[in-house]
Design an enzyme around this catalytic site. Structure first.
Site, PDB file in Angstrom:
ATOM      1  N   HIS A  90       0.643   4.367   4.341  1.00 42.08           N
ATOM      2  CA  HIS A  90       0.014   5.092   3.239  1.00 42.08           C
ATOM      3  C   HIS A  90       0.547   6.528   3.166  1.00 42.08           C
ATOM      4  CE1 HIS A  90      -3.789   2.331   3.684  1.00 42.08           C
ATOM      5  NE2 HIS A  90      -2.700   1.679   3.327  1.00 42.08           N
TER       6      HIS A  90
ATOM      7  N   SER B 229       0.813  -1.214   0.000  1.00 38.14           N
ATOM      8  CA  SER B 229       0.000   0.000   0.000  1.00 38.14           C
ATOM      9  C   SER B 229       0.846   1.264   0.000  1.00 38.14           C
ATOM     10  CB  SER B 229      -0.943   0.001   1.204  1.00 38.14           C
ATOM     11  OG  SER B 229      -1.807  -1.104   1.167  1.00 38.14           O
TER      12      SER B 229
END
Length: 319
Positions: free
Chosen positions: A227, A175
């Site tokens: 993230h 991610s």
């Protein structure tokens, strides 16, 4: 779609300009690195499940293995792993990101290895679909070298920030690298602003997509620090790696010698490159120094934990 100023330079300049932007379109590069990344992630997941060997290693405290017909590739009980994947101990053994082992166990390689591991089939599918939709287009436009650098350094940046703020859990997944590609798309739009039409609509759409994905990260069991770290690294790298020549520069090469030649890039682009490089070097250096000194990022930012999980009546963030 970009718009061109072709009033000067005649037909020759127009043909040159057309050829240049055709060559720099989505069809200039054949995407092969992103498909390799996808295959590699899938292959690693199969190896992880093979090592996990649920039928042999599951003690049955949380129920039986799921999809037993897969043999040793079957999944852990859903109460243990609802994403249809391996146990946390298997992810830890094969390179999951764990703060204590990185800092005190001298296993810095986990900052990279965790990018290639996934918690389950659902996790893997979500990331690989995103990688295909985002990564292939970027590779077609900018080539495998720049996209490869973006992917790896963004994932690395996400691992650093995750380690600084999440020190009690194992973190895995691509991610951070994917958010780096999203960040690079945003900086590419900003730094090449003058060559695009419908730029405001494109910017609004991209910002909304990024905001929605970051908002999902405040749910429990989602590592939003990976993230955020990946996004910031990708954003800065995009200013450095994804420059495009300005319209008017190509056709100016075909003008008479005494004609005014336009610069290849605008001054604000050079400023963004320099500032981004400085911030990247400082950010990675400070992050790594803090990490290997054993610092906890939460000690320096009392509210930052809300960036990864917001407690509600339905869940707690300390579990």
């Amino acid at each position: 779609m970009a718009s061109a100023d072709l009033e000067r330079g005649g037909a020759k300049a127009r043909r040159a300009n057309d050829n240049f932007y055709v060559n720099n379109s989505d069809h200039e590069w054949t995407s092969w690195l992103i498909p390799i990344f996808v295959v590699a992630n899938v292959a690693v997941f199969i190896v992880v499940m093979y090592v996990n060997n649920c039928p042999k290693n599951n003690l049955g405290f949380e129920g039986g293995c799921v999809a037993k017909f897969l043999g040793r590739l079957s999944f852990q009980p859903l109460k243990e792993n609802p994403l249809f994947g391996p146990s946390s101990s298997t992810l830890d053994k094969l390179g999951g990101l764990e703060w204590y082992k990185v800092v005190h166990g001298h296993q810095a390689w986990r900052l990279v290895s965790c990018i290639w591991l996934h918690a389950g089939v659902i996790h893997l599918l979500a990331n690989m679909l995103s990688l295909v939709f985002i990564g292939i287009r970027l590779e077609q436009q900018f080539g495998f070298v720049r996209v490869g650098i973006l992917y790896m350094l963004s994932g690395f940046g996400g691992s650093i920030l995750s380690s600084l703020f999440i020190q009690k859990n194992i973190s895995v997944g691509a991610s951070g690298a994917l958010f780096g590609l999203l960040g690079a798309m945003l900086s590419e739009l900003i730094t090449n602003w003058s060559i695009y039409s419908n730029k405001v609509a494109a910017l609004f759409t991209l910002v909304v997509i990024i905001a929605i994905n970051l908002a999902v990260g405040i749910l429990p069991h989602v590592d939003n620090f990976a993230h955020i770290g990946g996004f910031l690294a990708g954003l800065l790298l995009g200013f450095v790696l994804l420059l495009r020549p300005q319209f008017g520069w190509v056709e100016s090469q075909y003008l008479p010698a005494d004609a005014r030649v336009r610069s290849k890039h605008k001054s604000y682009q050079y400023v963004l490159v320099v500032v981004s490089l400085i911030l990247l070097i400082v950010g990675f250096t400070v992050g790594l120094v803090m990490l290997f000194k054993g610092e906890n990022g939460n000690d320096h930012c009392s509210w930052c934990h809300y960036l990864s999980c917001v407690p509600t009546s339905k869940w707690k963030c300390d579990n």
